[in-house]
Scaffold this motif. Structure first.
Motif, mmCIF file in Angstrom:
data_model
loop_
_atom_site.group_PDB
_atom_site.id
_atom_site.type_symbol
_atom_site.label_atom_id
_atom_site.label_comp_id
_atom_site.label_asym_id
_atom_site.label_seq_id
_atom_site.Cartn_x
_atom_site.Cartn_y
_atom_site.Cartn_z
ATOM 1 N N LEU A 162 0.844 -1.194 0.000
ATOM 2 C CA LEU A 162 0.000 0.000 0.000
ATOM 3 C C LEU A 162 0.880 1.246 0.000
ATOM 4 O O LEU A 162 1.513 1.569 1.009
ATOM 5 N N ASP A 163 0.920 1.941 -1.133
ATOM 6 C CA ASP A 163 1.765 3.123 -1.267
ATOM 7 C C ASP A 163 0.937 4.386 -1.031
ATOM 8 O O ASP A 163 0.316 4.909 -1.944
ATOM 9 N N LEU A 169 -6.878 11.630 -0.599
ATOM 10 C CA LEU A 169 -8.297 11.674 -0.245
ATOM 11 C C LEU A 169 -8.558 12.682 0.866
ATOM 12 O O LEU A 169 -7.673 13.019 1.646
ATOM 13 N N ASP A 170 -9.807 13.145 0.937
ATOM 14 C CA ASP A 170 -10.218 14.010 2.046
ATOM 15 C C ASP A 170 -10.142 13.240 3.359
ATOM 16 O O ASP A 170 -10.186 12.004 3.386
ATOM 17 N N ALA A 171 -10.065 13.989 4.471
ATOM 18 C CA ALA A 171 -9.867 13.368 5.783
ATOM 19 C C ALA A 171 -10.976 12.368 6.119
ATOM 20 O O ALA A 171 -10.702 11.269 6.612
ATOM 21 N N SER A 172 -12.248 12.720 5.854
ATOM 22 C CA SER A 172 -13.347 11.823 6.193
ATOM 23 C C SER A 172 -13.314 10.563 5.336
ATOM 24 O O SER A 172 -13.595 9.463 5.811
ATOM 25 N N VAL A 173 -12.942 10.729 4.058
ATOM 26 C CA VAL A 173 -12.847 9.573 3.161
ATOM 27 C C VAL A 173 -11.641 8.720 3.530
ATOM 28 O O VAL A 173 -11.683 7.488 3.423
ATOM 29 N N GLN A 174 -10.567 9.365 3.971
ATOM 30 C CA GLN A 174 -9.395 8.624 4.456
ATOM 31 C C GLN A 174 -9.791 7.630 5.528
ATOM 32 O O GLN A 174 -9.386 6.458 5.493
ATOM 33 N N ALA A 175 -10.574 8.089 6.488
ATOM 34 C CA ALA A 175 -10.994 7.226 7.597
ATOM 35 C C ALA A 175 -11.788 6.034 7.083
ATOM 36 O O ALA A 175 -11.601 4.897 7.544
ATOM 37 N N GLU A 176 -12.680 6.260 6.119
ATOM 38 C CA GLU A 176 -13.483 5.166 5.558
ATOM 39 C C GLU A 176 -12.595 4.117 4.892
ATOM 40 O O GLU A 176 -12.783 2.909 5.088
ATOM 41 N N VAL A 177 -11.625 4.575 4.091
ATOM 42 C CA VAL A 177 -10.752 3.639 3.377
ATOM 43 C C VAL A 177 -9.845 2.887 4.348
ATOM 44 O O VAL A 177 -9.613 1.683 4.193
ATOM 45 N N LEU A 178 -9.343 3.583 5.373
ATOM 46 C CA LEU A 178 -8.501 2.920 6.371
ATOM 47 C C LEU A 178 -9.277 1.849 7.127
ATOM 48 O O LEU A 178 -8.759 0.755 7.371
ATOM 49 N N ASN A 179 -10.509 2.169 7.509
ATOM 50 C CA ASN A 179 -11.340 1.173 8.196
ATOM 51 C C ASN A 179 -11.639 -0.014 7.293
ATOM 52 O O ASN A 179 -11.658 -1.164 7.747
ATOM 53 N N LEU A 180 -11.865 0.258 5.996
ATOM 54 C CA LEU A 180 -12.092 -0.827 5.031
ATOM 55 C C LEU A 180 -10.858 -1.722 4.941
ATOM 56 O O LEU A 180 -10.975 -2.959 4.977
ATOM 57 N N LEU A 181 -9.676 -1.116 4.826
ATOM 58 C CA LEU A 181 -8.441 -1.902 4.725
ATOM 59 C C LEU A 181 -8.225 -2.742 5.979
ATOM 60 O O LEU A 181 -7.811 -3.905 5.892
ATOM 61 N N ASP A 182 -8.507 -2.167 7.136
ATOM 62 C CA ASP A 182 -8.337 -2.895 8.392
ATOM 63 C C ASP A 182 -9.286 -4.093 8.451
ATOM 64 O O ASP A 182 -8.897 -5.206 8.839
ATOM 65 N N GLU A 183 -10.519 -3.878 8.024
ATOM 66 C CA GLU A 183 -11.515 -4.963 8.029
ATOM 67 C C GLU A 183 -11.133 -6.068 7.052
ATOM 68 O O GLU A 183 -11.221 -7.264 7.364
ATOM 69 N N LEU A 184 -10.669 -5.683 5.851
ATOM 70 C CA LEU A 184 -10.292 -6.681 4.841
ATOM 71 C C LEU A 184 -9.099 -7.511 5.298
ATOM 72 O O LEU A 184 -9.032 -8.720 5.049
ATOM 73 N N ARG A 185 -8.148 -6.877 5.959
ATOM 74 C CA ARG A 185 -6.970 -7.621 6.442
ATOM 75 C C ARG A 185 -7.367 -8.719 7.413
ATOM 76 O O ARG A 185 -6.894 -9.854 7.320
ATOM 77 N N VAL A 186 -8.259 -8.384 8.338
ATOM 78 C CA VAL A 186 -8.692 -9.367 9.327
ATOM 79 C C VAL A 186 -9.535 -10.463 8.672
ATOM 80 O O VAL A 186 -9.329 -11.659 8.904
ATOM 81 N N ARG A 187 -10.480 -10.040 7.817
ATOM 82 C CA ARG A 187 -11.434 -11.005 7.247
ATOM 83 C C ARG A 187 -10.779 -11.936 6.231
ATOM 84 O O ARG A 187 -11.109 -13.128 6.163
ATOM 85 N N LEU A 188 -9.828 -11.414 5.431
ATOM 86 C CA LEU A 188 -9.218 -12.211 4.371
ATOM 87 C C LEU A 188 -7.841 -12.747 4.742
ATOM 88 O O LEU A 188 -7.209 -13.441 3.945
ATOM 89 N N GLY A 189 -7.365 -12.417 5.952
ATOM 90 C CA GLY A 189 -6.062 -12.906 6.384
ATOM 91 C C GLY A 189 -4.906 -12.345 5.584
ATOM 92 O O GLY A 189 -3.931 -13.053 5.294
ATOM 93 N N LEU A 190 -4.979 -11.058 5.230
ATOM 94 C CA LEU A 190 -3.967 -10.428 4.386
ATOM 95 C C LEU A 190 -2.779 -9.935 5.209
ATOM 96 O O LEU A 190 -2.888 -9.701 6.408
ATOM 97 N N THR A 191 -1.668 -9.773 4.525
ATOM 98 C CA THR A 191 -0.476 -9.149 5.095
ATOM 99 C C THR A 191 -0.272 -7.814 4.398
ATOM 100 O O THR A 191 -0.295 -7.747 3.169
ATOM 101 N N TYR A 192 -0.086 -6.751 5.182
ATOM 102 C CA TYR A 192 0.062 -5.415 4.613
ATOM 103 C C TYR A 192 1.474 -4.885 4.819
ATOM 104 O O TYR A 192 2.086 -5.082 5.880
ATOM 105 N N VAL A 193 1.962 -4.162 3.813
ATOM 106 C CA VAL A 193 3.116 -3.280 3.981
ATOM 107 C C VAL A 193 2.646 -1.905 3.532
ATOM 108 O O VAL A 193 2.342 -1.694 2.353
ATOM 109 N N LEU A 194 2.540 -0.979 4.469
ATOM 110 C CA LEU A 194 1.967 0.342 4.226
ATOM 111 C C LEU A 194 3.051 1.411 4.244
ATOM 112 O O LEU A 194 3.799 1.530 5.216
ATOM 113 N N VAL A 195 3.110 2.197 3.185
ATOM 114 C CA VAL A 195 4.003 3.351 3.121
ATOM 115 C C VAL A 195 3.188 4.608 3.382
ATOM 116 O O VAL A 195 2.118 4.797 2.788
#
Length: 256
Positions: A162-163, A169-195
């Motif tokens: 994740l680069d 994105l706007d601050a409110s949209v940032q929060a939505e996308v971050l929460n989505l990424l967090d949920e997907l990592r847990v649900r799909l068992g993903l490994t993230y490298v975030l820059v």
């Protein structure tokens, strides 16, 4: 899941030589979320690009899921690791519909049941089937980034690179996308490298992180230490202080 040892990336030769990454090492366990932070030009995005084959590896070793990466990367690599770029408008083809964008990786890898996979990918990122035949210019910034995430997920990789996925994105949209990424990592068992250059984003999404400066690894620490301001290195402490920004009336802000 990802093991990087003494990674070096060099561009140019002679007087034009630039050592973009210098002897960087770290590892990421399966299912973990690891952050790379630092100011602009510190080499953190170049590390991701070297992993996925968009920047040359001049030295060191990159292991993905226990296998040394090949150059050029083969199809099996892209089934394991995918990248989400900073600017979703630039990373999506302006003349391709969402349907074509999502069906292309399936066609390249010979996957069947494309229609069902596309609808499932849209559902996973919180978008309905009505988005399937829209063009990028018909989507908001947050919706474009959700499509970029869906494209990365459609081959069911184990690692997402994740680069700075929310910096455009706007601050409110940032929060939505971050929460989505967090949920997907847990649900799909993903490994993230975030820059990211935003320490608050890294502290929210990552457990461990590596601070980089001028292509070098400065300090590896935890998100808990970042939130509490407990950093061993002077440069890391300066980053934390800079991220807190302006404080009125002497009231110190808190990194959240």
């Amino acid at each position: 899941m990802l093991d990087i040892q003494n990674l070096s990336v060099v561009f140019g030769t002679g007087r034009l030589r630039v050592d973009a990454v210098k002897d960087v090492s770290f590892h990421v366990e399966p299912g973990a979320s690891f952050g790379l932070v630092g100011e602009s030009g510190s080499g953190k995005s170049t590390v991701l690009r070297a992993v996925c084959g968009l920047a040359p590896i001049s030295g060191g070793r990159v292991m993905v899921n226990g296998q040394a990466v090949k150059s050029p990367r083969d199809k099996s690599f892209y089934r394991t690791a995918q990248m989400v770029f900073q600017d979703p408008y630039a990373s999506l083809h302006p003349r391709h519909t969402v349907d074509r964008t999502l069906s292309e990786p399936l066609a390249i890898h010979g996957e069947k049941n494309a229609e069902a996979r596309i609808l499932e990918a849209l559902r996973e990122v919180g978008l309905g089937p009505s988005f399937r035949f829209r063009y990028p210019h018909q989507l908001s910034g947050g919706q474009r980034q959700r499509i970029a995430i869906a494209r990365a997920l459609i081959l069911r990789p184990k690692i997402l690179l994740l680069d700075e996925p929310t910096s455009a994105l706007d601050a409110s949209v940032q929060a939505e996308v971050l929460n989505l990424l967090d949920e997907l990592r847990v649900r799909l068992g993903l490994t993230y490298v975030l820059v990211s250059h935003d320490l608050a984003v890294v502290a929210h999404l990552c457990d461990r992180l590596l601070v980089m400066r001028q292509g070098e690894a400065v300090e590896e620490t935890t998100a808990a230490a970042l939130r509490s301001g407990q950093a061993a290195n002077e440069y890391t402490r300066a980053l934390i202080q800079a991220s807190q920004g302006f404080a009125r009336d002497g009231v110190e802000p808190v990194l959240v």
